[in-house]
Design a protein around this motif. Structure first.
Motif, PDB file in Angstrom:
ATOM      1  N   LYS A 267      64.580  44.036 -68.938  1.00  0.00           N
ATOM      2  CA  LYS A 267      64.814  45.481 -68.980  1.00  0.00           C
ATOM      3  C   LYS A 267      63.724  46.214 -69.768  1.00  0.00           C
ATOM      4  CE  LYS A 267      68.815  44.934 -70.969  1.00  0.00           C
ATOM      5  NZ  LYS A 267      68.943  43.456 -70.961  1.00  0.00           N
ATOM      6  N   THR A 268      63.435  45.703 -70.975  1.00  0.00           N
ATOM      7  CA  THR A 268      62.460  46.399 -71.812  1.00  0.00           C
ATOM      8  C   THR A 268      61.050  46.265 -71.231  1.00  0.00           C
ATOM      9  OG1 THR A 268      63.889  46.019 -73.717  1.00  0.00           O
ATOM     10  CG2 THR A 268      61.620  46.646 -74.186  1.00  0.00           C
TER      11      THR A 268
ATOM     12  N   ASN B 274      63.321  41.290 -60.836  1.00  0.00           N
ATOM     13  CA  ASN B 274      62.146  41.027 -61.659  1.00  0.00           C
ATOM     14  C   ASN B 274      61.625  39.611 -61.398  1.00  0.00           C
ATOM     15  OD1 ASN B 274      60.205  41.168 -63.651  1.00  0.00           O
ATOM     16  ND2 ASN B 274      61.653  40.826 -65.342  1.00  0.00           N
ATOM     17  N   ILE B 275      60.546  39.553 -60.602  1.00  0.00           N
ATOM     18  CA  ILE B 275      60.030  38.247 -60.189  1.00  0.00           C
ATOM     19  C   ILE B 275      58.882  37.792 -61.095  1.00  0.00           C
ATOM     20  CG2 ILE B 275      60.677  38.527 -57.752  1.00  0.00           C
ATOM     21  CD1 ILE B 275      57.781  39.342 -57.199  1.00  0.00           C
ATOM     22  N   GLY B 276      58.609  36.510 -61.078  1.00  0.00           N
ATOM     23  CA  GLY B 276      57.472  35.963 -61.818  1.00  0.00           C
ATOM     24  C   GLY B 276      56.191  36.108 -61.009  1.00  0.00           C
TER      25      GLY B 276
ATOM     26  N   LYS C  58      56.408  41.836 -65.816  1.00  0.00           N
ATOM     27  CA  LYS C  58      55.437  41.416 -66.829  1.00  0.00           C
ATOM     28  C   LYS C  58      54.020  41.818 -66.426  1.00  0.00           C
ATOM     29  CE  LYS C  58      54.614  37.457 -69.772  1.00  0.00           C
ATOM     30  NZ  LYS C  58      54.384  36.023 -69.632  1.00  0.00           N
TER      31      LYS C  58
ATOM     32  N   ILE D  73      62.693  30.979 -72.018  1.00  0.00           N
ATOM     33  CA  ILE D  73      63.580  32.136 -72.179  1.00  0.00           C
ATOM     34  C   ILE D  73      64.921  31.799 -71.539  1.00  0.00           C
ATOM     35  CG2 ILE D  73      63.887  34.600 -71.677  1.00  0.00           C
ATOM     36  CD1 ILE D  73      60.747  34.610 -71.355  1.00  0.00           C
TER      37      ILE D  73
ATOM     38  N   PHE E 249      62.547  35.699 -62.395  1.00  0.00           N
ATOM     39  CA  PHE E 249      61.431  34.886 -62.886  1.00  0.00           C
ATOM     40  C   PHE E 249      61.962  33.644 -63.598  1.00  0.00           C
ATOM     41  CE2 PHE E 249      62.384  37.590 -66.559  1.00  0.00           C
ATOM     42  CZ  PHE E 249      62.305  36.692 -67.632  1.00  0.00           C
ATOM     43  N   ALA E 250      61.247  32.536 -63.394  1.00  0.00           N
ATOM     44  CA  ALA E 250      61.646  31.289 -64.042  1.00  0.00           C
ATOM     45  C   ALA E 250      60.809  31.109 -65.309  1.00  0.00           C
ATOM     46  CB  ALA E 250      61.411  30.127 -63.098  1.00  0.00           C
ATOM     47  N   ASP E 251      61.444  30.820 -66.394  1.00  0.00           N
ATOM     48  CA  ASP E 251      60.722  30.548 -67.637  1.00  0.00           C
ATOM     49  C   ASP E 251      61.671  29.808 -68.568  1.00  0.00           C
ATOM     50  OD1 ASP E 251      59.436  30.553 -70.087  1.00  0.00           O
ATOM     51  OD2 ASP E 251      58.517  32.522 -69.755  1.00  0.00           O
TER      52      ASP E 251
ATOM     53  N   CYS F 250      57.128  42.631 -60.343  1.00  0.00           N
ATOM     54  CA  CYS F 250      56.811  41.683 -61.408  1.00  0.00           C
ATOM     55  C   CYS F 250      56.612  42.492 -62.688  1.00  0.00           C
ATOM     56  CB  CYS F 250      55.571  40.875 -61.066  1.00  0.00           C
ATOM     57  SG  CYS F 250      55.202  39.707 -62.382  1.00  0.00           S
TER      58      CYS F 250
ATOM     59  N   THR G 171      59.642  44.050 -76.970  1.00  0.00           N
ATOM     60  CA  THR G 171      60.691  43.453 -76.136  1.00  0.00           C
ATOM     61  C   THR G 171      61.730  42.719 -76.986  1.00  0.00           C
ATOM     62  OG1 THR G 171      59.276  41.549 -75.781  1.00  0.00           O
ATOM     63  CG2 THR G 171      59.370  43.161 -74.013  1.00  0.00           C
TER      64      THR G 171
ATOM     65  N   LEU H  41      71.505  42.332 -67.198  1.00  0.00           N
ATOM     66  CA  LEU H  41      71.953  41.291 -68.121  1.00  0.00           C
ATOM     67  C   LEU H  41      70.905  41.067 -69.209  1.00  0.00           C
ATOM     68  CD1 LEU H  41      73.479  38.639 -65.684  1.00  0.00           C
ATOM     69  CD2 LEU H  41      74.554  40.615 -66.772  1.00  0.00           C
ATOM     70  N   ALA H  42      71.317  40.353 -70.253  1.00  0.00           N
ATOM     71  CA  ALA H  42      70.397  40.043 -71.345  1.00  0.00           C
ATOM     72  C   ALA H  42      69.205  39.257 -70.816  1.00  0.00           C
ATOM     73  CB  ALA H  42      71.128  39.237 -72.414  1.00  0.00           C
ATOM     74  N   LYS H  43      68.041  39.550 -71.357  1.00  0.00           N
ATOM     75  CA  LYS H  43      66.801  38.819 -71.033  1.00  0.00           C
ATOM     76  C   LYS H  43      66.434  38.859 -69.550  1.00  0.00           C
ATOM     77  CE  LYS H  43      66.249  37.560 -75.258  1.00  0.00           C
ATOM     78  NZ  LYS H  43      65.793  38.774 -75.905  1.00  0.00           N
TER      79      LYS H  43
HETATM   80  N1  LIG Z   1      57.489  34.545 -67.412  1.00  0.00           N
HETATM   81  C1  LIG Z   1      57.947  35.786 -67.336  1.00  0.00           C
HETATM   82  N2  LIG Z   1      58.518  36.313 -68.404  1.00  0.00           N
HETATM   83  C2  LIG Z   1      59.008  37.560 -68.323  1.00  0.00           C
HETATM   84  C3  LIG Z   1      58.945  38.341 -67.141  1.00  0.00           C
HETATM   85  N3  LIG Z   1      59.526  39.530 -67.383  1.00  0.00           N
HETATM   86  C4  LIG Z   1      59.951  39.485 -68.657  1.00  0.00           C
HETATM   87  N4  LIG Z   1      59.631  38.308 -69.235  1.00  0.00           N
HETATM   88  C5  LIG Z   1      59.895  37.864 -70.616  1.00  0.00           C
HETATM   89  O1  LIG Z   1      61.289  37.706 -70.782  1.00  0.00           O
HETATM   90  C6  LIG Z   1      61.672  38.049 -72.109  1.00  0.00           C
HETATM   91  C7  LIG Z   1      62.767  39.071 -72.044  1.00  0.00           C
HETATM   92  O2  LIG Z   1      62.217  40.273 -71.503  1.00  0.00           O
HETATM   93  P1  LIG Z   1      62.753  41.684 -72.001  1.00  0.00           P
HETATM   94  O3  LIG Z   1      61.975  42.713 -71.281  1.00  0.00           O
HETATM   95  O4  LIG Z   1      62.800  41.725 -73.474  1.00  0.00           O
HETATM   96  O5  LIG Z   1      64.212  41.572 -71.410  1.00  0.00           O
HETATM   97  P2  LIG Z   1      65.468  42.482 -71.805  1.00  0.00           P
HETATM   98  O6  LIG Z   1      66.345  42.487 -70.615  1.00  0.00           O
HETATM   99  O7  LIG Z   1      65.003  43.772 -72.340  1.00  0.00           O
HETATM  100  O8  LIG Z   1      66.093  41.579 -72.954  1.00  0.00           O
HETATM  101  P3  LIG Z   1      67.230  42.037 -73.998  1.00  0.00           P
HETATM  102  O9  LIG Z   1      67.008  43.467 -74.319  1.00  0.00           O
HETATM  103  O10 LIG Z   1      66.990  41.127 -75.163  1.00  0.00           O
HETATM  104  O11 LIG Z   1      68.509  41.763 -73.291  1.00  0.00           O
HETATM  105  C8  LIG Z   1      60.413  38.569 -72.796  1.00  0.00           C
HETATM  106  O12 LIG Z   1      59.883  37.516 -73.553  1.00  0.00           O
HETATM  107  C9  LIG Z   1      59.490  38.897 -71.631  1.00  0.00           C
HETATM  108  O13 LIG Z   1      58.138  38.776 -71.981  1.00  0.00           O
HETATM  109  C10 LIG Z   1      58.313  37.757 -66.014  1.00  0.00           C
HETATM  110  O14 LIG Z   1      58.189  38.366 -64.935  1.00  0.00           O
HETATM  111  N5  LIG Z   1      57.847  36.480 -66.165  1.00  0.00           N
END
Ligand SMILES: Nc1nc2c(ncn2[C@@H]2O[C@H](COP(=O)(O)OP(=O)(O)OP(=O)(O)O)[C@@H](O)[C@H]2O)c(=O)[nH]1
Ligand SMILES: [Mg+2]
Length: 357
Positions: A15-16, A200-202, A233, A101, A96-98, A231, A29, A10-12
């Protein structure tokens, strides 16, 4: 030819971020995909061989990752083709909770998000099936007897698969005859591919990563489907450090193995892949192939000329070679086997292909 793995979710969901972690990439990202990157397949035996044989070059097998970067339901055309051509699918699920986002569904719910992506994958397959059934319908009108039979069989099989998909049963879990499986393979259905769910956990969830993973796996582990927690990130940040600094951090966070190594290894297990090695021209190389591959097909993985001009393969197992200490010693002891085209390559085989062009 590398193994291709598509990243969906899903979005956000991250994935990236996970893509960057896996490929040691620096894709923005915020930017739209698709992003394509290469990762070295971790293979500890490769370094052992290199230490022993002191080659000029050491070359890992590679996996190609594709971060599709668009919601599954929105993709079509070239992007869909790109995705249907992959060997396995990774579904990144956000845990992950944030609050900064926003979650597209408004709240965190791992089970719901896994179900949503499974539905989207199934939906893509149903679309392919419906289009094909429509075409079969038309072809049947003018078809002569022999052609007609084949079309009817295909129609029946697709109708069966469709009914199962509608009952939430992915194609990878269907019991198909060898014949049916061959027909189905032509379609490159998404739910037929091995699936690795990456939760994807925090960072704050790291202490529970293992227990969360085994709890979720008790629901989600199925044939050709597995789940891991990662995790993204932190893993992405660790790729920017040198190895010893990264190790230090891992120890501090109580992480036993690099999440990336685990991800690749699991994808390999799901795909039924094994490694063999070559040592020609001063280069020690690792290659990945499907379990059950013949020597001539393995040669073709290296170069089509080697498949065409295949004469025979000189083979020794990794363990035997290690005991001998060198290929020359192995030859003296008569441990180098000569194998023909139909020899089934084993995990850890060290092979020299003899061929003419
Ligand atoms: N706090 C926190 N933020 C995270 C974590 N993983 C990803 N993020 C943040 O979440 C946001 C979205 O992450 P992306 O990797 O861009 O997610 P995506 O699924 O590729 O998003 P889209 O391509 O826009 O759908 C970014 O700002 C990341 O830095 C995590 O484990 N913890
Ligand atoms: Mg993205």
């Amino acid at each position: 030819m590398s193994i291709d793995i598509g990243i969906t979710g899903l979005a956000k969901s991250g994935k990236t971020t996970v893509f960057n972690a896996l490929t040691k990439g620096k894709a923005d990202t915020g930017s739209l995909g698709p992003h394509i990157g290469i990762a070295k397949v971790p293979e500890p035996r490769l370094q052992v061989l290199a230490n022993m044989l002191q080659p000029k070059r050491v070359v890992s097998a590679e996996a190609k990752y594709i971060d599709i970067g668009a919601p599954l339901k929105a993709i079509s055309g070239q992007l869909l083709t790109e995705l249907t051509n992959v060997d396995a699918v990774i579904n990144v699920v956000r845990a992950f909770a944030d609050e900064s986002i926003p979650h597209p569904e408004g709240s965190l719910d791992v089970d719901r998000d896994i179900a949503t992506t499974n539905l989207e994958l199934a939906f893509s397959d149903l679309g392919i099936i419906e289009r094909r059934l429509g075409r079969i319908e038309i072809s049947l009108k003018g078809a002569k007897a022999p052609e007609r039979q084949g079309l009817l069989r295909e129609q029946e099989l697709l109708a069966k698969v469709k009914a199962d998909l509608e009952k939430d049963m992915p194609i990878r879990e269907l019991r198909l005859t060898a014949d049916e499986a061959r027909t189905i393979a032509n379609y490159q259905f998404l739910t037929a591919k091995p699936l690795l769910i990456v939760v994807n956990i925090g960072e704050e969830q790291l202490p529970q990563a293992e227990s969360l993973e085994s709890e979720l796996n008790s629901h989600y582990s199925r044939p050709k489907r597995r789940l891991i927690t990662l995790c993204g990130k932190l893993e992405m940040e660790l790729t920017q450090l040198d190895n010893s600094a990264a190790e230090g951090f891992r120890a501090e966070f109580g992480m036993k193995e690099s999440g990336l190594d685990r991800t690749i290894k699991l994808s390999y297990e799901l795909l039924g892949l094994l490694s063999f090695f070559t040592t020609a021209s001063g280069e020690v190389k690792a290659w990945s192939i499907q379990d059950g591959t013949t020597a001539v097909k393995a040669a073709g993985k290296i170069h089509s000329d080697m498949e065409r001009g295949f004469i025979r393969a000189e083979v020794i197992s990794y363990d035997d070679l290690l005991k001998c200490g060198s290929l020359a010693e192995a030859r003296k002891k008569g441990l180098l086997r000569l194998e023909g085209k139909s020899y089934i390559v084993k995990d850890g085989d060290v092979i020299t292909f003899l061929f003419n062009v």
